[in-house]
Every structure is written in structure tokens, then in C-alpha cells.
Design an enzyme around this catalytic site. Sequence first.
Site, PDB file in Angstrom:
ATOM      1  N   ASN A   9      20.857  26.037  53.208  1.00 49.22           N
ATOM      2  CA  ASN A   9      20.921  25.926  51.751  1.00 49.22           C
ATOM      3  C   ASN A   9      20.481  24.507  51.403  1.00 49.22           C
ATOM      4  O   ASN A   9      21.234  23.556  51.610  1.00 49.22           O
ATOM      5  CB  ASN A   9      22.363  26.201  51.283  1.00 49.22           C
ATOM      6  CG  ASN A   9      22.549  25.946  49.797  1.00 49.22           C
ATOM      7  OD1 ASN A   9      21.581  25.740  49.063  1.00 49.22           O
ATOM      8  ND2 ASN A   9      23.802  25.970  49.354  1.00 49.22           N
ATOM      9  N   LYS A  11      20.091  23.257  48.593  1.00 47.56           N
ATOM     10  CA  LYS A  11      20.656  22.797  47.307  1.00 47.56           C
ATOM     11  C   LYS A  11      19.539  22.184  46.463  1.00 47.56           C
ATOM     12  O   LYS A  11      18.413  22.675  46.522  1.00 47.56           O
ATOM     13  CB  LYS A  11      21.835  21.846  47.572  1.00 47.56           C
ATOM     14  CG  LYS A  11      22.876  22.499  48.500  1.00 47.56           C
ATOM     15  CD  LYS A  11      24.185  21.787  48.587  1.00 47.56           C
ATOM     16  CE  LYS A  11      25.111  22.555  49.530  1.00 47.56           C
ATOM     17  NZ  LYS A  11      26.440  21.938  49.649  1.00 47.56           N
ATOM     18  N   HIS A  94      28.071  30.409  45.031  1.00 45.84           N
ATOM     19  CA  HIS A  94      28.366  29.185  45.788  1.00 45.84           C
ATOM     20  C   HIS A  94      29.436  28.388  45.036  1.00 45.84           C
ATOM     21  O   HIS A  94      29.458  28.372  43.802  1.00 45.84           O
ATOM     22  CB  HIS A  94      27.097  28.337  45.952  1.00 45.84           C
ATOM     23  CG  HIS A  94      27.270  27.223  46.935  1.00 45.84           C
ATOM     24  ND1 HIS A  94      27.904  26.049  46.592  1.00 45.84           N
ATOM     25  CD2 HIS A  94      26.948  27.108  48.238  1.00 45.84           C
ATOM     26  CE1 HIS A  94      27.947  25.268  47.668  1.00 45.84           C
ATOM     27  NE2 HIS A  94      27.376  25.889  48.679  1.00 45.84           N
ATOM     28  N   GLU A  96      29.706  25.387  44.377  1.00 48.32           N
ATOM     29  CA  GLU A  96      29.170  24.412  43.418  1.00 48.32           C
ATOM     30  C   GLU A  96      28.813  25.097  42.107  1.00 48.32           C
ATOM     31  O   GLU A  96      28.923  24.500  41.035  1.00 48.32           O
ATOM     32  CB  GLU A  96      27.957  23.690  44.037  1.00 48.32           C
ATOM     33  CG  GLU A  96      28.407  22.687  45.093  1.00 48.32           C
ATOM     34  CD  GLU A  96      27.421  22.456  46.229  1.00 48.32           C
ATOM     35  OE1 GLU A  96      26.237  22.812  46.085  1.00 48.32           O
ATOM     36  OE2 GLU A  96      27.851  21.901  47.259  1.00 48.32           O
ATOM     37  N   GLU A 166      33.177  29.402  52.973  1.00 48.29           N
ATOM     38  CA  GLU A 166      32.948  27.965  52.877  1.00 48.29           C
ATOM     39  C   GLU A 166      34.166  27.287  52.244  1.00 48.29           C
ATOM     40  O   GLU A 166      34.295  27.268  51.012  1.00 48.29           O
ATOM     41  CB  GLU A 166      31.721  27.678  52.003  1.00 48.29           C
ATOM     42  CG  GLU A 166      30.434  28.261  52.521  1.00 48.29           C
ATOM     43  CD  GLU A 166      29.213  27.498  52.007  1.00 48.29           C
ATOM     44  OE1 GLU A 166      28.366  27.153  52.837  1.00 48.29           O
ATOM     45  OE2 GLU A 166      29.129  27.223  50.796  1.00 48.29           O
ATOM     46  N   GLY A 172      30.070  19.133  52.577  1.00 46.39           N
ATOM     47  CA  GLY A 172      29.481  17.813  52.359  1.00 46.39           C
ATOM     48  C   GLY A 172      30.425  16.655  52.637  1.00 46.39           C
ATOM     49  O   GLY A 172      30.160  15.518  52.271  1.00 46.39           O
ATOM     50  N   SER A 212      29.942  21.451  56.507  1.00 50.37           N
ATOM     51  CA  SER A 212      29.704  20.404  57.500  1.00 50.37           C
ATOM     52  C   SER A 212      29.338  20.942  58.887  1.00 50.37           C
ATOM     53  O   SER A 212      29.741  20.380  59.903  1.00 50.37           O
ATOM     54  CB  SER A 212      30.905  19.445  57.576  1.00 50.37           C
ATOM     55  OG  SER A 212      31.096  18.796  56.322  1.00 50.37           O
ATOM     56  N   GLY A 234      23.639  20.087  54.168  1.00 52.32           N
ATOM     57  CA  GLY A 234      22.999  18.825  54.544  1.00 52.32           C
ATOM     58  C   GLY A 234      22.184  18.870  55.829  1.00 52.32           C
ATOM     59  O   GLY A 234      21.048  18.374  55.874  1.00 52.32           O
TER      60      GLY A 234
HETATM   61  P1  13P Z   1      27.252  21.069  54.013  1.00 52.87           P
HETATM   62  O1  13P Z   1      26.708  21.740  55.245  1.00 52.87           O
HETATM   63  O2  13P Z   1      26.373  19.954  53.511  1.00 52.87           O
HETATM   64  O3  13P Z   1      28.685  20.708  54.155  1.00 52.87           O
HETATM   65  O4  13P Z   1      27.175  22.185  52.842  1.00 52.87           O
HETATM   66  C1  13P Z   1      27.680  23.438  53.081  1.00 52.87           C
HETATM   67  C2  13P Z   1      27.235  24.315  51.981  1.00 52.87           C
HETATM   68  O5  13P Z   1      27.679  24.194  50.858  1.00 52.87           O
HETATM   69  C3  13P Z   1      26.214  25.328  52.282  1.00 52.87           C
HETATM   70  O6  13P Z   1      26.082  26.242  51.246  1.00 52.87           O
END
Ligand code: 13P
Length: 249
Positions: A9, A11, A94, A96, A166, A172, A212, A234
Amino acid sequence: MRRKVIAGNWKMNMLPNEAIEYIQEFESLVKDTKNEVILCVPYTDLFYVLNCAQGTNIKIGSQNMHWEEKGAYTGEVSGEMLKSIGVQYVIIGHSERRQYFAETDETVNRKIKSAFANELNPIVCVGETLEEREAGKTVEIITNQTRLALEGLSENQVKNTIIAYEPIWAIGTGKTATSEDANHSIREIRQEIEKNYGKDVAEEVIIQYGGSVKSTNAKELFLMSDIDGGLVGGASLKPEEFAKIVNFE
Ligand code: 13P
């Protein structure tokens, strides 16, 4: 035996030229994997990335969609639009989007139905906040989110839904759930599906872990009994690092 599905992802990252360079490098690094590889990219990269990934084993997804086919919804993109350019997957709900863009269990459910109506495979995110976890509410939160997301779907649609567990506190932050902990939560999600759709369906659903994930912890997580791969933020931004995660074995 369920397959492993590893999705990146991106983002809100990567301009088209960066995305094209990425695919050119990434493609040869993952061409021999038996795992399923998906990249969920910003809308503005989709067309370029789809062209570039043609003839490879990399599948392409978007990070959101609207539940209506068309109409007066300024700024939105429909499932039909995504389908029309060859997108195969779509991340829905998601954390977010739930947190910053008022996504609710109801809109998540509507989007999943629209995704299936347009032959898109949804990757549906569920997960608890740190507060909810500390209050001992993890199982209640994630099983509720799962039940509401899948409400009204056929058994076949549920089988074809990918769920990404998640935990919000792990996204993150560099804090990963332990493999036992993630496996336990994912098993709870699978049991919730079993309750509503039966064992055969529950045993087929792909449930990923996200939060992560890195090349250094992917193997331990993905080899757990109920974890069927990952949704990676990330660490999916660098082709070499993400390829290591895809080729975790
Ligand atoms: P990270 O791998 O950056 O922690 O993000 C996870 C995520 O939100 C994937 O959708």
C-alpha cells in the site's frame, strides 16, 4: 492450503515516473515467487503502473473507491471506472480512511458490494486502536468490523474477500504485533466468519497482517498458521525491500 498474498500500500506516495521506475526494478525481483503480489497505488499512478506491469505477475489495486457507479460525487472514483482500466483489487476501509475521511462500517459494506458488482477484489481493513486494545476490546472491535463489513454478501463473495488485520497502533510506528498476537487476532476474525458463513468459507478466506511489516519480521509473521501474507505500507516503497518481503521464505 491457502495461498500467501502480499500487498503493498503506497498510500499517498510516488509520482508516475517514480512508479514506473519502481515496477521496472521490482518486476524481475519477484518474477519467480509463488506468492501473490499486489501493489495498491494512488489513482494518478494506476494507468502507468497497469501498463508497465502488463505481462508480469504483479497485480494492481487502488486504495479506495466510491460505492456509486456514477453521478454528482465530485472528486470520487467509482468501481466501474477502476474496472474499465484493468484494476483488479481495491483496499476498502483502511484505518486512515476511517480516521481521517469519515469511513464507517456502513460505507465499507457498500463499497465492498460495489467492488464485487464491478469484479474487483476487495482488501478490507479491520483493526483496533491502542485505547481499545488497552481496554481489552480488541476481539470485540475486530469481529464487529468484520461482521458489518461482510453483511449481505454471498458465501462466494466472502471467500473472495481479502481481510487485512491492521492494529492501528502498529501502523507506521515501527511497533509490530508479535506473531502469536497477530495470529490470535486473525484466528478470532476467521472464527467470526465461520460463525456466519460456515467452516468451508472461513478456511478459504485470505487474512493478512499489516502494521510495520519489514523484511526482518515478514517470515516469522507469514509462517504463522492463520496469517496468509501481509499488507505493507512504508516497506513497500522500496522495490528491493518489498521484494524481500514477497520472497520471504
Ligand atoms: P506500515 O507498514 O507503514 O506500518 O503501514 C501499514 C499499513 O497501513 C498498510 O496498509
